[in-house]
Design a protein around this motif. Structure first.
Motif, mmCIF file in Angstrom:
data_model
loop_
_atom_site.group_PDB
_atom_site.id
_atom_site.type_symbol
_atom_site.label_atom_id
_atom_site.label_comp_id
_atom_site.label_asym_id
_atom_site.label_seq_id
_atom_site.Cartn_x
_atom_site.Cartn_y
_atom_site.Cartn_z
ATOM 1 N N HIS A 3 0.806 -1.223 0.000
ATOM 2 C CA HIS A 3 0.000 0.000 0.000
ATOM 3 C C HIS A 3 0.837 1.271 0.000
ATOM 4 O O HIS A 3 0.327 2.338 -0.314
ATOM 5 C CB HIS A 3 -0.937 0.010 1.206
ATOM 6 C CG HIS A 3 -1.861 -1.162 1.227
ATOM 7 N ND1 HIS A 3 -2.925 -1.280 0.371
ATOM 8 C CD2 HIS A 3 -1.858 -2.281 1.972
ATOM 9 C CE1 HIS A 3 -3.553 -2.417 0.598
ATOM 10 N NE2 HIS A 3 -2.924 -3.044 1.570
ATOM 11 N N SER A 7 -0.936 5.760 3.105
ATOM 12 C CA SER A 7 -2.152 5.005 2.812
ATOM 13 C C SER A 7 -2.993 4.880 4.072
ATOM 14 O O SER A 7 -2.482 5.029 5.189
ATOM 15 C CB SER A 7 -1.811 3.611 2.283
ATOM 16 O OG SER A 7 -1.198 2.833 3.289
ATOM 17 N N ASP A 8 -4.266 4.582 3.872
ATOM 18 C CA ASP A 8 -5.124 4.377 5.031
ATOM 19 C C ASP A 8 -4.697 3.145 5.816
ATOM 20 O O ASP A 8 -4.750 3.120 7.048
ATOM 21 C CB ASP A 8 -6.590 4.309 4.632
ATOM 22 C CG ASP A 8 -6.912 3.211 3.631
ATOM 23 O OD1 ASP A 8 -6.003 2.724 2.948
ATOM 24 O OD2 ASP A 8 -8.091 2.851 3.529
ATOM 25 N N GLU A 9 -4.209 2.126 5.126
ATOM 26 C CA GLU A 9 -3.745 0.917 5.799
ATOM 27 C C GLU A 9 -2.547 1.203 6.698
ATOM 28 O O GLU A 9 -2.462 0.686 7.822
ATOM 29 C CB GLU A 9 -3.368 -0.164 4.772
ATOM 30 C CG GLU A 9 -4.538 -0.706 3.989
ATOM 31 C CD GLU A 9 -4.900 0.107 2.745
ATOM 32 O OE1 GLU A 9 -5.850 -0.279 2.052
ATOM 33 O OE2 GLU A 9 -4.245 1.129 2.468
ATOM 34 N N THR A 10 -1.628 2.032 6.227
ATOM 35 C CA THR A 10 -0.453 2.375 7.025
ATOM 36 C C THR A 10 -0.846 3.166 8.263
ATOM 37 O O THR A 10 -0.372 2.886 9.369
ATOM 38 C CB THR A 10 0.568 3.151 6.174
ATOM 39 O OG1 THR A 10 0.984 2.307 5.095
ATOM 40 C CG2 THR A 10 1.778 3.565 6.996
ATOM 41 N N LYS A 43 0.299 10.123 -5.956
ATOM 42 C CA LYS A 43 -0.407 10.719 -4.815
ATOM 43 C C LYS A 43 -0.092 12.218 -4.751
ATOM 44 O O LYS A 43 1.061 12.623 -4.874
ATOM 45 C CB LYS A 43 -0.005 10.024 -3.519
ATOM 46 C CG LYS A 43 -0.406 8.563 -3.499
ATOM 47 C CD LYS A 43 0.137 7.828 -2.310
ATOM 48 C CE LYS A 43 -0.228 6.350 -2.401
ATOM 49 N NZ LYS A 43 0.418 5.562 -1.367
ATOM 50 N N TYR A 49 -3.523 10.889 5.659
ATOM 51 C CA TYR A 49 -4.395 9.925 6.325
ATOM 52 C C TYR A 49 -4.151 10.058 7.815
ATOM 53 O O TYR A 49 -3.002 10.080 8.263
ATOM 54 C CB TYR A 49 -4.085 8.497 5.882
ATOM 55 C CG TYR A 49 -4.454 8.227 4.448
ATOM 56 C CD1 TYR A 49 -5.752 7.865 4.106
ATOM 57 C CD2 TYR A 49 -3.512 8.329 3.443
ATOM 58 C CE1 TYR A 49 -6.093 7.620 2.789
ATOM 59 C CE2 TYR A 49 -3.841 8.080 2.123
ATOM 60 C CZ TYR A 49 -5.139 7.721 1.806
ATOM 61 O OH TYR A 49 -5.470 7.479 0.492
ATOM 62 N N LYS A 62 -9.325 10.471 5.504
ATOM 63 C CA LYS A 62 -8.492 10.933 4.394
ATOM 64 C C LYS A 62 -8.753 12.417 4.149
ATOM 65 O O LYS A 62 -9.911 12.847 4.083
ATOM 66 C CB LYS A 62 -8.820 10.145 3.125
ATOM 67 C CG LYS A 62 -8.063 10.603 1.896
ATOM 68 C CD LYS A 62 -8.512 9.819 0.665
ATOM 69 C CE LYS A 62 -7.838 10.329 -0.587
ATOM 70 N NZ LYS A 62 -8.302 9.589 -1.779
#
Length: 89
Positions: A3, A7-10, A43, A49, A62
């Motif tokens: 990702h 990122s939102d996952e990070t 990006k 995020y 976000k």
């Protein structure tokens, strides 16, 4: 690696890692691109995020902030603190 750092996952994993350490009841984490240039991906500058949560739930938001590097950083900090306050109330 899947990702990327922004990122939102990070953001989620950063907050989850803090909570998993067991030494806090709430956590906030930010990741983003403050500029002045992008990170070599598609990006945009200003992308941010923010994860805020407790052991019950972690929420990721976000944002795309505008302005100078300093403006973007200040907005991200202020928003992160606002979201953390919202989560712990």
């Amino acid at each position: 690696a899947q990702h990327g750092a922004v990122s939102d996952e990070t953001a989620y994993e950063m907050a989850a890692g803090l909570l998993a350490g067991g030494k806090c009841d709430a956590a906030v984490a930010t990741t983003g691109i403050a500029g002045p240039s992008s990170d070599g991906t598609d990006k945009p500058v200003g992308l941010c995020y923010i994860a805020a949560g407790t052991n019950d739930a972690i929420y990721v938001y976000k944002y795309i902030f505008r302005g100078s590097r300093r403006d973007i950083t200040e907005r991200a900090i202020n928003q992160a603190l606002f979201l953390l306050c919202k989560v712990i109330r």
